[in-house]
Enzyme design. Structure first.
Site, mmCIF file in Angstrom:
data_model
loop_
_atom_site.group_PDB
_atom_site.id
_atom_site.type_symbol
_atom_site.label_atom_id
_atom_site.label_comp_id
_atom_site.label_asym_id
_atom_site.label_seq_id
_atom_site.Cartn_x
_atom_site.Cartn_y
_atom_site.Cartn_z
ATOM 1 C CD GLU A 29 28.258 41.462 18.344
ATOM 2 O OE1 GLU A 29 28.193 42.692 17.754
ATOM 3 O OE2 GLU A 29 27.248 40.566 18.224
ATOM 4 C CB CYS A 77 17.471 38.130 13.508
ATOM 5 S SG CYS A 77 17.251 39.198 14.894
ATOM 6 C CB CYS A 130 19.539 34.578 21.156
ATOM 7 S SG CYS A 130 20.550 36.013 21.007
HETATM 8 N N1 DGL Z 1 20.310 38.201 16.281
HETATM 9 C C1 DGL Z 1 19.615 38.918 17.506
HETATM 10 C C2 DGL Z 1 18.575 37.587 17.980
HETATM 11 O O1 DGL Z 1 18.810 36.487 17.454
HETATM 12 C C3 DGL Z 1 20.548 38.972 18.775
HETATM 13 C C4 DGL Z 1 21.184 40.395 18.594
HETATM 14 C C5 DGL Z 1 20.357 41.211 18.505
HETATM 15 O O2 DGL Z 1 19.549 41.547 19.442
HETATM 16 O O3 DGL Z 1 20.159 42.126 17.356
HETATM 17 O O4 DGL Z 1 17.571 37.889 18.542
#
Ligand code: DGL
Length: 280
Positions: A159, A80, A191
């Site tokens: 998504e 993440c 992201c």
């Molecule tokens: N997994 C998150 C990121 O890479 C994106 C989704 C979220 O906001 O949890 O920042």
């Protein structure tokens, strides 16, 4: 790296994310290390992390790591970007095990691939607000100009499977106009979800801009770190060993995760198990 003599090379690699997005990182890891066992945790019950505060994301990240440690993993990847940006640096010292995030691999690749010294970063509000990518790039090369932009709508679009619809192009053109104006030649997809929109982003940015997939870079760093620490299970993709065992855990009902996961991973998941993350 950790005192790796105490860790078994046959132990699984742990990966965690706020939900399904980290599977884009897992996918890259599977390409490089198909024989490794994997434990994936997706915090779908508390998704998304990207609009939350540092304090909350840090608390969640600690619990995600605790769950993976209980599964005796040998190495942890924080897939993440939001958690890697706001929580990881401060947490890493609290653990003996190596934990890699996605920021430094993405930042390094951007520094290597820019020719004009102008780099764009796109990500969630948490990632962009933290300035983690810019900080990391400037530690490597202070002369590089970094332009950062939150593109939160890209997450639900990816998504929901809006990966090349007209609506996605419209939003991408609107978001990325400023990146055009500042004449970057490298853009970090900061992201987990953005690699799914690579075609749209590439078309909008034009061929002079190189897209950098932080997940892809992180998988390479994981391979290198495991190799350096003598923790690789096999010698490479052609070692003749069977595919590793991949276990998936989530913090809410598994159905939606399983459905969306197929699109993110490009393959069906065998089994997804629900866990109560509040107990960690
Ligand atoms: N997994 C998150 C990121 O890479 C994106 C989704 C979220 O906001 O949890 O920042």
């Amino acid at each position: 790296m950790t005192n790796s003599s105490l860790i078994s090379p046959t132990a699984p690699i742990g990966i965690f994310d706020s939900g399904v997005g980290g599977l884009t990182v897992a996918r890259e890891l599977f390409k490089l290390l198909p024989h490794e066992d994997i434990v994936y945790f997706g915090d779908v019950g508390r998704y998304p992390y990207g609009g939350r505060s540092k304090e909350i994301i840090t608390q969640f990240t600690r619990q995600d790591i605790a769950f993976l440690l209980e599964n005796d993993v040998k190495f942890i990847i924080c897939a993440c970007n939001s958690a890697s940006s706001v929580a990881l640096e401060e947490l890493q010292d609290d653990y003996e095990l190596s934990i890699v995030g996605v920021i430094e691999p993405g930042a390094r690749a951007a520094v290597e691939r820019t020719s004009n010294g102008r780099v764009g970063i796109i990500g969630t509000h948490a990632t962009i607000g933290s300035n983690a990518y810019a900080g990391c790039i400037h530690r490597i090369d202070p002369k590089i100009k970094v332009f950062s932009l939150a593109c939160p709508l890209f997450v639900p679009l990816a998504e929901e499977g809006y990966i090349d619809q007209e609506a996605t192009y419209l939003i991408a053109r609107d978001y990325l106009q400023t990146m055009h104006d500042v004449e970057i030649d490298a853009l970090v997809l900061g992201c987990t979800h953005y690699p799914l929109l690579k075609n749209v982003i590439a078309e909008v940015m034009g061929e002079k801009v190189t897209l950098i997939d932080s997940g892809e870079e992180t998988a390479r760093v994981a391979l290198q770190s495991l190799t350096d620490a003598g923790l690789l299970r096999t010698t490479g993709p052609d070692s003749g060993m069977p595919k590793g065992v991949r276990k998936y855990f989530v913090s809410d009902v598994p159905e939606k995760f399983s459905k969306v996961a197929t699109r993110f991973l490009g393959e069906l998941l065998d089994k997804v198990t629900r866990v109560d993350i509040s107990g960690y």
